[in-house]
Scaffold this active site. Structure first.
Site, PDB file in Angstrom:
ATOM      1  CG  HIS A  57     -72.218  -9.099   6.855  1.00 22.53           C
ATOM      2  ND1 HIS A  57     -71.286  -9.992   7.354  1.00 22.53           N
ATOM      3  CD2 HIS A  57     -72.973  -8.703   7.926  1.00 22.53           C
ATOM      4  CE1 HIS A  57     -71.460 -10.123   8.661  1.00 22.53           C
ATOM      5  NE2 HIS A  57     -72.476  -9.360   9.024  1.00 22.53           N
TER       6      HIS A  57
ATOM      7  CG  ASP B 285     -68.828 -10.464   5.226  1.00 22.81           C
ATOM      8  OD1 ASP B 285     -68.904  -9.271   5.591  1.00 22.81           O
ATOM      9  OD2 ASP B 285     -69.362 -11.394   5.842  1.00 22.81           O
TER      10      ASP B 285
ATOM     11  CB  SER C 171     -73.973 -10.962  11.373  1.00 18.87           C
ATOM     12  OG  SER C 171     -73.149  -9.866  11.685  1.00 18.87           O
TER      13      SER C 171
END
Length: 300
Positions: free
Chosen positions: A257, A229, A96
């Site tokens: 995610h 995600d 991320s």
């Protein structure tokens, strides 16, 4: 957890698997997260690799009073940590926001980097979950301070314990809840907004690494994405894979995610195969200059 002082501020980190001759993995977590996100991955990899997993500035157990929370400043803090630890080269793994930091790290300090692996990475496209776009708007601090009030966090923890004691567990919610819980603390909430607004605005992701992928593409490059995600679309992984010849893309089915938390065995296999089937890359300064010039010519 261990801590080291960097320019008068504490940076916390986890270390595992130290041993002569082992390749080093630098694991970089995402926004409002901490090195604890790697809790399922570290035990699976530490017998084969030396692992350094920091809490980014303003996150986890690291100091909350760093001056700068930009990607460049975070990359500099990681470089300083490696210098303190005497680590000269590593494979950079970012999830991320940590993916954006990893890409920035490769750009700023290419001589430290052997490979790069990105998990649901930021910085590879404009789209991002609408909640983050909303929170990037000025004044959202008031909304979140009410939404993450201690009594709400405590009530949520009570409900999680109630269902957990009865065998009801939602692994996919562990990381989002940990992030939400951290935002109930004023210091972490303040650094969250500084970090968020450095990379996201009301239109989406405000920082892109696309014009520098040619550099990261000189190293062995692994992309990992959850097919479900909800934060950063898997299409960013496909687009980046197509843009970097020789890169790898692994889609972890049934995960969102945080595939490294939701299906750690799959992510372990992907990372281990990536490490064992590739040779460490190297970008020297002469090559860097040639790449920058070539990239500039191609954009004209």
């Amino acid at each position: 957890m261990q801590k080291t002082m960097l320019h008068g501020r504490e940076l916390a980190y986890r270390e595992a698997g130290a041993g002569e001759g082992k390749p080093t993995l630098l694991l970089i977590h995402g926004m409002a997260g901490s090195s604890r996100t790697w809790r399922e991955i570290i035990p699976r990899l530490e017998s084969r690799f030396h692992i350094i997993a920091p809490d980014l500035p303003g996150h986890g157990d690291s100091s909350l009073d760093f001056d700068d929370y930009s990607l460049g400043a975070m990359a500099s803090a990681l470089r300083d940590l490696l210098v303190v630890k005497g680590i000269k080269r590593c494979t950079v793994v970012g999830q991320s926001l940590g993916g954006g930091v990893a890409l920035q790290f490769v750009y700023q300090y290419p001589d430290f980097c052997e490979r790069i692996a990105l998990i649901g990475s930021g910085g590879l496209g404009k789209e991002v979950n609408w909640i983050l776009r909303l929170l990037a708007v000025p004044g959202a601090e008031l909304l979140l301070s009410a939404g993450a009030a201690p009594f709400l966090v405590n009530a949520g923890n009570t409900a999680r314990r109630f269902f957990g004691d009865r065998g009801v567990r939602a692994v996919a919610m562990n990381e989002p809840w940990a992030a939400y819980e951290s935002l109930g603390r004023p210091g972490h909430r303040k650094t969250f907004f500084k970090t968020l607004r450095a990379v996201v605005d009301n239109k989406g992701q405000a920082v892109s690494a696309h014009n520098r992928l040619y550099l990261a593409g000189q190293l062995p490059f692994q992309l990992i994405w959850g097919d479900r995600d909800p934060i950063i679309p898997v299409s960013h992984g496909h687009t980046t894979h197509e843009a970097i010849p020789g890169s790898r893309l692994a889609i972890v089915e049934g995960t969102g995610h945080y595939p490294h938390v939701e299906d750690p065995a799959a992510v372990e296999r992907i990372l281990a195969d990536f490490m064992e089937s590739t040779e460490p890359g190297h970008i020297d300064h002469e090559m860097l200059g040639e790449l920058v010039i070539a990239s500039g010519d191609s954009e004209q």
